[in-house]
Design an enzyme around this catalytic site. Sequence first.
Site, short mmCIF file in Angstrom:
data_model
loop_
_atom_site.label_atom_id
_atom_site.label_comp_id
_atom_site.label_asym_id
_atom_site.label_seq_id
_atom_site.Cartn_x
_atom_site.Cartn_y
_atom_site.Cartn_z
N ASP A 15 3.45 106.24 71.49
CA ASP A 15 2.54 106.63 70.53
C ASP A 15 2.56 105.46 69.60
O ASP A 15 1.61 105.18 69.18
CB ASP A 15 2.81 107.87 69.90
CG ASP A 15 2.77 109.03 70.81
OD1 ASP A 15 2.01 109.11 72.02
OD2 ASP A 15 3.13 110.19 70.23
N GLY A 16 3.63 104.77 69.43
CA GLY A 16 3.69 103.45 68.53
C GLY A 16 3.08 102.53 69.04
O GLY A 16 2.35 101.74 68.19
N ASN A 69 -2.60 108.56 62.51
CA ASN A 69 -1.44 109.51 62.12
C ASN A 69 -1.28 109.77 60.70
O ASN A 69 -1.50 110.97 60.31
CB ASN A 69 -0.03 109.01 62.81
CG ASN A 69 0.21 109.59 64.21
OD1 ASN A 69 -0.69 110.14 64.73
ND2 ASN A 69 1.17 109.25 64.67
N LYS A 105 16.57 106.53 45.85
CA LYS A 105 15.64 106.69 44.37
C LYS A 105 14.61 107.64 44.75
O LYS A 105 14.09 108.07 45.84
CB LYS A 105 14.97 105.15 44.28
CG LYS A 105 15.76 104.07 44.13
CD LYS A 105 16.40 104.30 42.45
CE LYS A 105 17.09 102.90 42.24
NZ LYS A 105 17.93 103.01 40.69
N ASP A 156 11.03 112.21 47.43
CA ASP A 156 11.25 110.94 48.14
C ASP A 156 10.29 110.00 48.23
O ASP A 156 10.00 108.78 48.58
CB ASP A 156 11.99 110.83 49.32
CG ASP A 156 13.49 111.35 48.91
OD1 ASP A 156 14.03 111.17 47.75
OD2 ASP A 156 14.15 111.71 49.99
N THR A 161 1.49 116.14 64.19
CA THR A 161 2.80 116.37 65.09
C THR A 161 3.78 115.31 64.96
O THR A 161 4.82 115.47 65.51
CB THR A 161 2.42 116.32 66.46
OG1 THR A 161 1.71 115.06 66.82
CG2 THR A 161 1.28 117.34 67.01
N TYR A 169 5.64 112.65 61.46
CA TYR A 169 6.42 112.44 60.57
C TYR A 169 6.30 113.76 59.66
O TYR A 169 7.13 114.41 59.02
CB TYR A 169 6.13 111.28 59.51
CG TYR A 169 7.25 110.88 58.58
CD1 TYR A 169 8.20 111.83 58.38
CD2 TYR A 169 6.86 109.89 57.67
CE1 TYR A 169 9.38 111.33 57.49
CE2 TYR A 169 7.99 109.64 56.49
CZ TYR A 169 9.06 110.28 56.80
OH TYR A 169 9.72 110.00 55.49
N LEU A 206 5.44 116.86 60.39
CA LEU A 206 6.08 117.88 61.03
C LEU A 206 7.56 117.92 60.62
O LEU A 206 7.91 118.78 60.33
CB LEU A 206 5.75 117.90 62.58
CG LEU A 206 6.31 119.13 63.48
CD1 LEU A 206 5.77 120.48 62.97
CD2 LEU A 206 6.03 118.86 64.96
#
Length: 275
Positions: free
Chosen positions: A60-61, A133, A144, A164, A175, A177, A179
């Site tokens: 996917d990347g 995405n 931090k 964060d 589906t 990050y 998720l």
Amino acid sequence: MRIRKLAVLWNAEKAGALDCARAVAEAAEKLGAETVLTNAHPVPADFLSGADACCVIGGDGTILGAVESAAANGVPIFGVNRGKLGYLANYSEEDLPRCVEDVFAGRCRKVAHRLLECRLAADAPGTRRLALNDVVVKAWENFKMTALRVDSRTHGYINTYHSDGLILTTSTGSTAYSLGAGGPLIHSDADVFALSPICPHTLSNRTLVLPADMEIEIRNETPGVPVGISVDGRTPLSGENAFPIAMRMSDAQLDILQPEGLSEFDILRKKLRWI
């Protein structure tokens, strides 16, 4: 869809990807198409110019690295999975060369995916950063915490999130990050986007699912904390002079080709191992 020119993008870090790329190119050339190949990530701005389709070999990347260029040039993508999950890459190496023949013959389904559009305050007029995405706004240093204020241009103040960071996701990206941060699965036909805080200080701060026609602005209320912005996992951008960040669903879309008869629930069951 007639394919006269096929672009092939392959991930040099994936074992066997080059052999797959050569097999795809050979199959396409036997069908009378011109082919161009690259392993550059993200793809060069002009790589997809004049292409009728793009085969992406990786995960996917690798597909995400072609999104902006493919959307700008109106080039549909189909993926051969050489990655881990491969949620967007719905063909396997074992499908070669049949999957190329199927795509050329139109034996596939074209699925349109809406993109998320991000504009930073320092961007030149007309600049738009597109994500298939998600867009992540996050403290640059892991230890931090940020205070990120979110406003809607039509509905006013939403909330200030002590966390964060924030994940703004499309239905396609639900589906990914989002998720992992506790966000919901959203069917890609749902014309919405979602805002998920990352490890919020207030436990009742949960994902908001927002209508596609809503535009929001994000402001950093902790100027002493460096913040980064990442669009579809690309190299983070500095938050200096970036705020306010404007976010909305874009009028641009990316078409992904997948096997006939393969539904989104088939993909979810297989890729998320429901079966």
